[in-house]
Design a protein around this motif. Structure first.
Motif, short mmCIF file in Angstrom:
data_model
loop_
_atom_site.label_atom_id
_atom_site.label_comp_id
_atom_site.label_asym_id
_atom_site.label_seq_id
_atom_site.Cartn_x
_atom_site.Cartn_y
_atom_site.Cartn_z
N ALA A 1 -89.09 15.27 96.95
CA ALA A 1 -88.56 15.70 98.24
C ALA A 1 -87.29 16.51 98.07
N ARG B 1 -84.80 17.59 111.19
CA ARG B 1 -86.07 16.91 110.94
C ARG B 1 -86.16 15.61 111.74
N ASP C 1 -81.60 17.20 107.57
CA ASP C 1 -82.20 15.95 108.04
C ASP C 1 -81.96 15.72 109.53
N GLU D 1 -84.73 5.37 108.74
CA GLU D 1 -85.05 4.74 110.01
C GLU D 1 -83.79 4.62 110.86
N GLY E 1 -85.31 10.32 101.00
CA GLY E 1 -86.33 9.29 101.19
C GLY E 1 -86.47 8.94 102.65
N GLU E 2 -87.28 7.94 102.94
CA GLU E 2 -87.52 7.56 104.33
C GLU E 2 -86.25 7.04 104.99
N LYS F 1 -88.72 6.57 112.38
CA LYS F 1 -88.74 6.78 110.94
C LYS F 1 -89.14 8.22 110.65
N PHE F 2 -88.49 8.82 109.66
CA PHE F 2 -88.87 10.16 109.24
C PHE F 2 -88.56 10.31 107.76
N ASP F 3 -89.18 11.29 107.13
CA ASP F 3 -88.97 11.53 105.71
C ASP F 3 -87.78 12.45 105.51
#
Length: 408
Positions: free
Chosen positions: A295, A323, A320, A357, A354-355, A348-350
């Protein structure tokens, strides 16, 4: 903080949707409605080292989303405003964005006091505010509200990460230096409290709170040295950090003393010091040139292609944030404030690291940070021996959050 002479005009609008649509015309779905407008407020002229990379990555993420068809065929547009680090200007601009520009939501923020002012506006006007950068815990705890969510790991989270390492040091006598505003005061408070729990023998023998952007580095260093601490917790950043390090090196403050420092490992603050960068500090930061997860590599390469430069931590935050907003809009299936707020809770999003929340209980995201030590490589500061500290592991349990955030 010294500010550049230029300020963005009050009605300056940056809309990248049209350009992104032209670039991606072969793949772009026909818009099914008007664009979704985001009102972004930040301290661009006050903190360009962080916020220019932030804005670059924001535009990159927006272009990518629009090239892929937007949000159910609707493009994203961003209306940017520069508050120059002044809470009163940020609030006025928030009113303009909501009332005149008809934005669906507000986002951004760098300084903690500015973020708190916009958060209060969002609560009063019942508008969603996705805070990108303000680090004060008050934003999601004591002064948290239904409409405000925060991406970056807070002062509590990053202090908890650093205390894990600080508690291992033989040091007992500690000194603190932090900028005298909400962020610095919050960081000092949490470091002292968390280290005290981990090391009951720790003593804090000196505190220095210089004015933000106006540090008298010589006097600050002299006062710290007079207290003869074993170790120092530093919260200064930007030009204040550079001045502090220079004066401390001249007066040998760091000799035989360990330093634990918030944010110093971020490229925005570490790289400009060149070979004056301090060595063997324990820091939070971002090893941009060493992180090779899929990623991050995809983000880094796309950023380099778009801007011919390497990303900074601000780049990750800007990317981010967009996103996260896009993931929320897809989940909300509309731009009604109630629907968007509901979609943010537990979202939650990537992310690049990393993930991530956004916790429903306090609206704090679980984005983490990197912890390591500073070294000199090729005449510039870098991070070594780093690890990723997941934000999930550095937040208090729900029963504590309910005490810190009465409305939780």
């Amino acid at each position: 903080m010294p500010r550049a002479g230029h300020r963005t005009g009050r009605r300056a609008v940056v809309v990248a949707a049209a350009g992104a649509a032209a670039l991606a015309a072969p793949r772009l779905a026909r818009p099914q409605g008007g664009p979704i407008r985001i009102g972004e407020i930040n301290s661009y002229t006050a903190q360009p080292a962080f916020l220019q990379p932030y804005r670059n990555a924001w535009m990159l993420a927006q272009e990518q989303i629009n090239a892929a068809g937007g949000i159910d065929g609707r493009l994203i547009e961003t209306v940017f405003r520069d508050d120059a680090g002044r809470p009163e200007d940020a609030v006025r601009m928030a009113g303009e964005l909501v009332g005149e520009e008809r934005v669906a939501l507000l986002a951004g923020g760098f300084f903690s006091n500015v973020g708190l002012a916009v958060s209060e506006f969002a609560d009063q006007r019942r508008r969603l505010y996705v805070a990108s950068e303000p680090l004060t815990d008050a934003l999601v705890w004591s002064r948290g509200n239904r409409y405000t969510f925060r991406l970056r790991p807070s002062t509590y989270m990053q202090c908890a990460m650093l205390v894990e390492e600080a508690a291992k040091l033989p040091a007992k006598r500690w000194a603190v230096v932090a900028p005298n505003y909400e962020y610095g005061q919050s960081a000092a408070r949490w470091f002292k409290e968390l280290l005290g729990r981990a090391r009951p023998d720790a003593q804090f023998v000196a505190e220095q709170f210089p004015a933000l952007g106006r540090i008298d580095a010589g006097a600050t260093v002299q006062a710290l040295a007079a207290a003869n601490p074993d170790a120092i917790f530093n919260v200064t950043f930007g030009a204040d950090l550079t001045n502090f390090v220079r004066q401390a090196a001249t007066r040998a403050l760091f000799e035989r003393r360990r330093v634990v420092s918030l944010l110093t490992g971020e490229p925005e603050y570490l790289l400009p010091m060149l070979d004056e960068a301090p060595e063997d500090w324990i820091v939070t930061g971002y090893p941009h040139d060493q992180l090779e997860t899929p990623a991050h590599a995809a983000f880094r390469d796309a950023y380099r292609r778009r801007w011919n430069d390497h990303p900074r931590l601000g780049s990750v935050v800007g990317y981010d944030t967009v996103r996260a907003v896009a993931a929320m809009l897809r989940r909300a299936n509309g731009t009604g404030t109630d629907a968007m707020v509901a979609a943010m809770r537990g979202l939650k999003f990537d992310g690049v690291f990393g993930e991530v929340e956004f916790r429903a209980i306090d609206h704090q995201s679980t984005m983490g940070a990197f912890v390591g030590r500073t070294v000199l490589r090729d005449g510039r500061g870098a991070m070594a021996d780093w690890r990723y500290a997941d934000g999930r592991d550095h937040l208090p349990p729900d029963e504590v959050v309910r005490q810190l955030r009465p409305q939780a």
